[in-house]
Design a protein around this motif. Sequence first.
Motif, PDB file in Angstrom:
ATOM      1  N   PRO A   1       0.971  -1.191   0.051  1.00  0.00           N
ATOM      2  CA  PRO A   1      -0.099   0.035  -0.001  1.00  0.00           C
ATOM      3  C   PRO A   1       0.906   1.344   0.069  1.00  0.00           C
ATOM      4  O   PRO A   1       0.269   2.291   0.062  1.00  0.00           O
ATOM      5  N   ASP A   2       2.328   1.298  -0.039  1.00  0.00           N
ATOM      6  CA  ASP A   2       2.927   2.524   0.095  1.00  0.00           C
ATOM      7  C   ASP A   2       2.922   3.194  -1.316  1.00  0.00           C
ATOM      8  O   ASP A   2       2.817   4.610  -1.198  1.00  0.00           O
ATOM      9  N   GLU A   3       2.650   2.380  -2.317  1.00  0.00           N
ATOM     10  CA  GLU A   3       2.602   3.147  -3.607  1.00  0.00           C
ATOM     11  C   GLU A   3       1.848   2.417  -4.530  1.00  0.00           C
ATOM     12  O   GLU A   3       1.612   1.413  -4.578  1.00  0.00           O
ATOM     13  N   VAL A   4       0.981   2.998  -5.097  1.00  0.00           N
ATOM     14  CA  VAL A   4      -0.111   2.414  -6.133  1.00  0.00           C
ATOM     15  C   VAL A   4       0.376   2.709  -7.832  1.00  0.00           C
ATOM     16  O   VAL A   4       0.670   3.925  -8.130  1.00  0.00           O
ATOM     17  N   THR A   5       0.499   1.655  -8.546  1.00  0.00           N
ATOM     18  CA  THR A   5       0.866   1.847  -9.985  1.00  0.00           C
ATOM     19  C   THR A   5      -0.382   0.920 -10.726  1.00  0.00           C
ATOM     20  O   THR A   5      -0.774  -0.050 -10.194  1.00  0.00           O
ATOM     21  N   PHE A   6      -0.665   1.466 -11.928  1.00  0.00           N
ATOM     22  CA  PHE A   6      -1.712   0.934 -12.658  1.00  0.00           C
ATOM     23  C   PHE A   6      -1.170   0.323 -13.951  1.00  0.00           C
ATOM     24  O   PHE A   6      -1.953   0.341 -15.130  1.00  0.00           O
ATOM     25  N   LEU A   7       0.224   0.160 -14.185  1.00  0.00           N
ATOM     26  CA  LEU A   7       0.676  -0.324 -15.101  1.00  0.00           C
ATOM     27  C   LEU A   7       0.092  -1.205 -16.018  1.00  0.00           C
ATOM     28  O   LEU A   7      -0.242  -1.287 -17.181  1.00  0.00           O
ATOM     29  N   HIS A   8      -0.221  -2.550 -15.086  1.00  0.00           N
ATOM     30  CA  HIS A   8      -0.662  -3.704 -15.697  1.00  0.00           C
ATOM     31  C   HIS A   8      -2.075  -3.618 -16.187  1.00  0.00           C
ATOM     32  O   HIS A   8      -2.688  -4.061 -16.980  1.00  0.00           O
ATOM     33  N   LEU A   9      -2.929  -2.487 -15.372  1.00  0.00           N
ATOM     34  CA  LEU A   9      -4.180  -2.310 -15.722  1.00  0.00           C
ATOM     35  C   LEU A   9      -4.265  -1.570 -17.034  1.00  0.00           C
ATOM     36  O   LEU A   9      -5.074  -1.947 -17.783  1.00  0.00           O
ATOM     37  N   GLN A  10      -3.134  -0.766 -17.037  1.00  0.00           N
ATOM     38  CA  GLN A  10      -3.086   0.016 -18.402  1.00  0.00           C
ATOM     39  C   GLN A  10      -3.041  -1.103 -19.671  1.00  0.00           C
ATOM     40  O   GLN A  10      -3.564  -0.785 -20.430  1.00  0.00           O
ATOM     41  N   ARG A  11      -2.084  -1.975 -19.465  1.00  0.00           N
ATOM     42  CA  ARG A  11      -2.000  -2.970 -20.484  1.00  0.00           C
ATOM     43  C   ARG A  11      -3.267  -3.789 -20.663  1.00  0.00           C
ATOM     44  O   ARG A  11      -3.484  -4.022 -21.993  1.00  0.00           O
ATOM     45  N   LEU A  12      -4.060  -4.071 -19.574  1.00  0.00           N
ATOM     46  CA  LEU A  12      -5.221  -4.660 -20.080  1.00  0.00           C
ATOM     47  C   LEU A  12      -6.164  -3.779 -20.510  1.00  0.00           C
ATOM     48  O   LEU A  12      -6.852  -4.199 -21.543  1.00  0.00           O
ATOM     49  N   TYR A  13      -6.032  -2.436 -20.168  1.00  0.00           N
ATOM     50  CA  TYR A  13      -6.995  -1.457 -20.924  1.00  0.00           C
ATOM     51  C   TYR A  13      -6.600  -1.282 -22.398  1.00  0.00           C
ATOM     52  O   TYR A  13      -7.446  -1.538 -23.226  1.00  0.00           O
ATOM     53  N   TYR A  14      -5.473  -1.573 -22.697  1.00  0.00           N
ATOM     54  CA  TYR A  14      -4.983  -1.237 -24.131  1.00  0.00           C
ATOM     55  C   TYR A  14      -5.559  -2.619 -24.811  1.00  0.00           C
ATOM     56  O   TYR A  14      -5.721  -2.567 -26.137  1.00  0.00           O
ATOM     57  N   ALA A  15      -5.254  -3.792 -24.457  1.00  0.00           N
ATOM     58  CA  ALA A  15      -5.513  -5.069 -24.984  1.00  0.00           C
ATOM     59  C   ALA A  15      -7.099  -4.881 -25.313  1.00  0.00           C
ATOM     60  O   ALA A  15      -7.752  -5.118 -26.341  1.00  0.00           O
ATOM     61  N   LEU A  16      -7.892  -4.426 -24.282  1.00  0.00           N
ATOM     62  CA  LEU A  16      -9.219  -4.311 -24.445  1.00  0.00           C
ATOM     63  C   LEU A  16      -9.835  -3.075 -25.497  1.00  0.00           C
ATOM     64  O   LEU A  16     -10.632  -3.577 -26.828  1.00  0.00           O
ATOM     65  N   TYR A  17      -8.765  -2.027 -25.578  1.00  0.00           N
ATOM     66  CA  TYR A  17      -9.110  -1.024 -26.672  1.00  0.00           C
ATOM     67  C   TYR A  17      -8.967  -1.358 -27.959  1.00  0.00           C
ATOM     68  O   TYR A  17      -9.741  -1.337 -28.855  1.00  0.00           O
ATOM     69  N   TYR A  18      -7.636  -2.074 -28.160  1.00  0.00           N
ATOM     70  CA  TYR A  18      -7.214  -2.545 -29.460  1.00  0.00           C
ATOM     71  C   TYR A  18      -8.481  -3.476 -29.928  1.00  0.00           C
ATOM     72  O   TYR A  18      -8.932  -3.558 -31.265  1.00  0.00           O
ATOM     73  N   ALA A  19      -8.746  -4.643 -29.153  1.00  0.00           N
ATOM     74  CA  ALA A  19      -9.417  -5.544 -29.521  1.00  0.00           C
ATOM     75  C   ALA A  19     -10.936  -5.121 -29.700  1.00  0.00           C
ATOM     76  O   ALA A  19     -11.530  -5.473 -30.893  1.00  0.00           O
ATOM     77  N   VAL A  20     -11.532  -4.127 -28.995  1.00  0.00           N
ATOM     78  CA  VAL A  20     -12.831  -3.554 -29.280  1.00  0.00           C
ATOM     79  C   VAL A  20     -13.025  -3.062 -30.496  1.00  0.00           C
ATOM     80  O   VAL A  20     -13.769  -3.329 -31.423  1.00  0.00           O
TER      81      VAL A  20
ATOM     82  N   LEU B   1      -6.881 -11.905 -17.956  1.00  0.00           N
ATOM     83  CA  LEU B   1      -7.115 -11.584 -19.307  1.00  0.00           C
ATOM     84  C   LEU B   1      -8.307 -12.607 -19.617  1.00  0.00           C
ATOM     85  O   LEU B   1      -9.357 -12.228 -20.258  1.00  0.00           O
ATOM     86  N   LEU B   2      -8.175 -13.989 -19.129  1.00  0.00           N
ATOM     87  CA  LEU B   2      -9.197 -14.891 -19.339  1.00  0.00           C
ATOM     88  C   LEU B   2     -10.754 -14.637 -18.817  1.00  0.00           C
ATOM     89  O   LEU B   2     -11.878 -14.581 -19.493  1.00  0.00           O
ATOM     90  N   VAL B   3     -10.323 -13.977 -17.572  1.00  0.00           N
ATOM     91  CA  VAL B   3     -11.622 -13.740 -16.893  1.00  0.00           C
ATOM     92  C   VAL B   3     -12.199 -12.431 -17.571  1.00  0.00           C
ATOM     93  O   VAL B   3     -13.656 -12.368 -17.484  1.00  0.00           O
ATOM     94  N   THR B   4     -11.543 -11.565 -17.914  1.00  0.00           N
ATOM     95  CA  THR B   4     -12.129 -10.327 -18.540  1.00  0.00           C
ATOM     96  C   THR B   4     -12.898 -10.826 -19.805  1.00  0.00           C
ATOM     97  O   THR B   4     -14.144 -10.426 -20.085  1.00  0.00           O
ATOM     98  N   ALA B   5     -12.352 -11.784 -20.606  1.00  0.00           N
ATOM     99  CA  ALA B   5     -13.234 -12.246 -21.836  1.00  0.00           C
ATOM    100  C   ALA B   5     -14.369 -12.816 -21.390  1.00  0.00           C
ATOM    101  O   ALA B   5     -15.236 -12.491 -22.154  1.00  0.00           O
ATOM    102  N   ALA B   6     -14.133 -13.815 -20.442  1.00  0.00           N
ATOM    103  CA  ALA B   6     -15.332 -14.429 -19.814  1.00  0.00           C
ATOM    104  C   ALA B   6     -16.351 -13.411 -19.605  1.00  0.00           C
ATOM    105  O   ALA B   6     -17.642 -13.553 -19.713  1.00  0.00           O
ATOM    106  N   LEU B   7     -16.086 -12.257 -18.742  1.00  0.00           N
ATOM    107  CA  LEU B   7     -17.052 -11.343 -18.276  1.00  0.00           C
ATOM    108  C   LEU B   7     -17.919 -10.527 -19.417  1.00  0.00           C
ATOM    109  O   LEU B   7     -19.097 -10.449 -19.523  1.00  0.00           O
ATOM    110  N   PHE B   8     -16.952 -10.503 -20.372  1.00  0.00           N
ATOM    111  CA  PHE B   8     -17.652  -9.692 -21.689  1.00  0.00           C
ATOM    112  C   PHE B   8     -18.746 -10.612 -22.383  1.00  0.00           C
ATOM    113  O   PHE B   8     -19.785 -10.056 -22.594  1.00  0.00           O
ATOM    114  N   LEU B   9     -18.227 -11.835 -22.250  1.00  0.00           N
ATOM    115  CA  LEU B   9     -19.384 -12.929 -22.851  1.00  0.00           C
ATOM    116  C   LEU B   9     -20.407 -12.892 -22.013  1.00  0.00           C
ATOM    117  O   LEU B   9     -21.642 -12.960 -22.729  1.00  0.00           O
TER     118      LEU B   9
END
Lengths: 354, 322
Positions: free
Chosen positions: B75-94, B301-309
């Motif tokens: 909890p000392d520092e919060v980074t969203f680097l990996h969430l951002q990558r997920l965002y780009y994966a979704l963004y490109y794919a959509v 990534l898998l769970v995200t795809a499942a959620l969308f379905l």
Amino acid sequence: MTKVAGLSLKYIRKAYGDVRAVDNVSLDFADGALTALLGPSGCGKTTLLRMIAGLEDPSAGSISLGGQDITRLPAHKRKFGMVFQSFALFPHLNVSDNVSYALTIAGTPRGQAAARARELLDLVQLSAFADRRIGELSGGQRQRVAIARALAQEPDVFLLDEPMSALDAKLREDMQVELRQLQQRLGITTIVVTHDQHEAMTMADQIVVMSEGRIEQVGTPQAIYHQPENAFVADFIGKANFFDGVTEGGNVRLGAHLLQITPRANFIDGSPVRIAIRPEKAGLVGEANRLPAKVTFVRDVGPVRDIYLDTPIGPMIVTDSDSGQPLRIGDAVAVALPAEAIHVFPRVADQVAA
Amino acid sequence: MTAVDSTKAEMTAPVPQMRRPWGTWALGALILFLAVTPFILVIVISFGQKIEGAGWEWDFTLANYQRFFVGALWPDEVTFLHLQRLYYALYYAVIASVLAVATAFPFTYLLTRQSRRAQSCWLVFILASLSLSEVFIVMGWDVLLSNRSGLPMLFEVSGATDWLKRTGWFDVLREWGLANPRNVKFKTSEFATILTMSYLVWPYAVILLYPALSRLDPSLTEAARTMGASPTKVMTSVILPTVKLPLIGSTLLLFVFLLGSYVTVVVFAEPAKQTTAVAVYESVRGATLDAPFGAAQAVVLLVTAALFLVLAQYLTKRSEAR
């Protein structure tokens, strides 16, 4: 319904490559009348209807409505209601929305369109089904919805392409009468395509008999039946016995027999002709043109009997409703062919009697 | 009815005591093993722990998931680097899947209106194009979009670049990241990534839409026309609503397929805009050799795809019910 004077076709032709689907058809449709385009499948009747609807472009000729040329007018600007063979109801809309489709896309306010849909569903006795999905309807109900939908835009001309072919025999007869009554009540100019002569005879004011893209005869059902203009019409409408012969002094000679014809056939002596006589016009009683005959088969269907005969001029079927004479196969009888009931048509060299 | 009756009879009749050959059992077990084991392994490993300077060991820690969502130093520092990558994966794919279906739809619709012969020729051609590997396609686009030999070169030589500069469109392209100070630049951009991705799945889109569109009864559109609908109105009020479900279904399938694109993203996306799929590979086989974290990303990534379905299923059901 607004009435617009006369739908008229002039020299309409439709060719697909070398095949002429419709060849040189000229027709006038009487206002408020029901015309049946009747013919065997592939005779060009549906193509003709589709050209009238604007779904196909004629290769030549013109179509006019109320004196205005509409030959090149696209289908969606014609305001012709059409019922399709498959009914073509929209599966994603319910019954009411299907019926009000034409009004909705024309921008009619929702309430008004729904009210009109209710009115039309009432007309076809389907008020209780307004909210149903199309998949939940029977064949007959679908057809009523298709009719109501086509009438929603108050069409100038009402077109039906084989509207009964998806219905079973019993329902078909009921719907023929119902559709005819509806059409008479609305007084709308209607064109029905059918290959069923009973359907045409039941519903039509005017029948157009077609074959191979051409019109064979235009007339009232009675005229078409009783005064066929050629052998095709005589054969296609109802039943007929055909014999080939040659003319002799206005009468027709078939081998050793000379048949009297009234009125006399207008042919040069020796012309090859084909004669036709309806089974119910020939009889076992009567004096005219008597020929000896032998019973080969009796088909008793209750109200009438079809008697199959062997005669010197060839096999023949006679429909007998009143002689009451008991008959057995092999019985020798006499058949009478009333002179005025014999139709004489010119015979082309390669035609052979059926 | 006889067919139905006989099946019924077969179903209700006592099953004869038949010895199933061992081969069938073994084959079934093998298939099950091959299909399920890797899948379960990935899930299990995602809870494992990385040993610095070595491999990894079995464990049950949520650290990998924590690192994915809020960063390793939380909890000392919060980074969203990996969430951002997920965002780009979704963004490109959509965008790529929607683009592919949107362009494949008119093509397929017109295709189904052609003669049988023309349809077969096109379908054979499209099926054949499916045999091209992703690497091959990306290479082709790489050459086409590269600065020295591809389209930018053509722009420059043909004077299109100068024309863009004169009309002011060049500045707009620069804003969109599609030009450098000298010339247009297509490579290493979202544009190139999305374009190549939709190219990749376009044949699938045609093949997925073809059955629905070829079954569409032509008399539906004709009926609409006789009721006063213009060609545009026919499209929006009859054809699109009728094939809505196949359209949504195809888009979803392609979307899920594109979530895992690897080569295209590696070659065309900017380093800051890489996706989870690329990160998974880097974790597992790249410099860090962190299999548990790679596995955790793969599971997300898998769970995200499942959620969308599931979401799509819900939306479809709701629109059906209405």
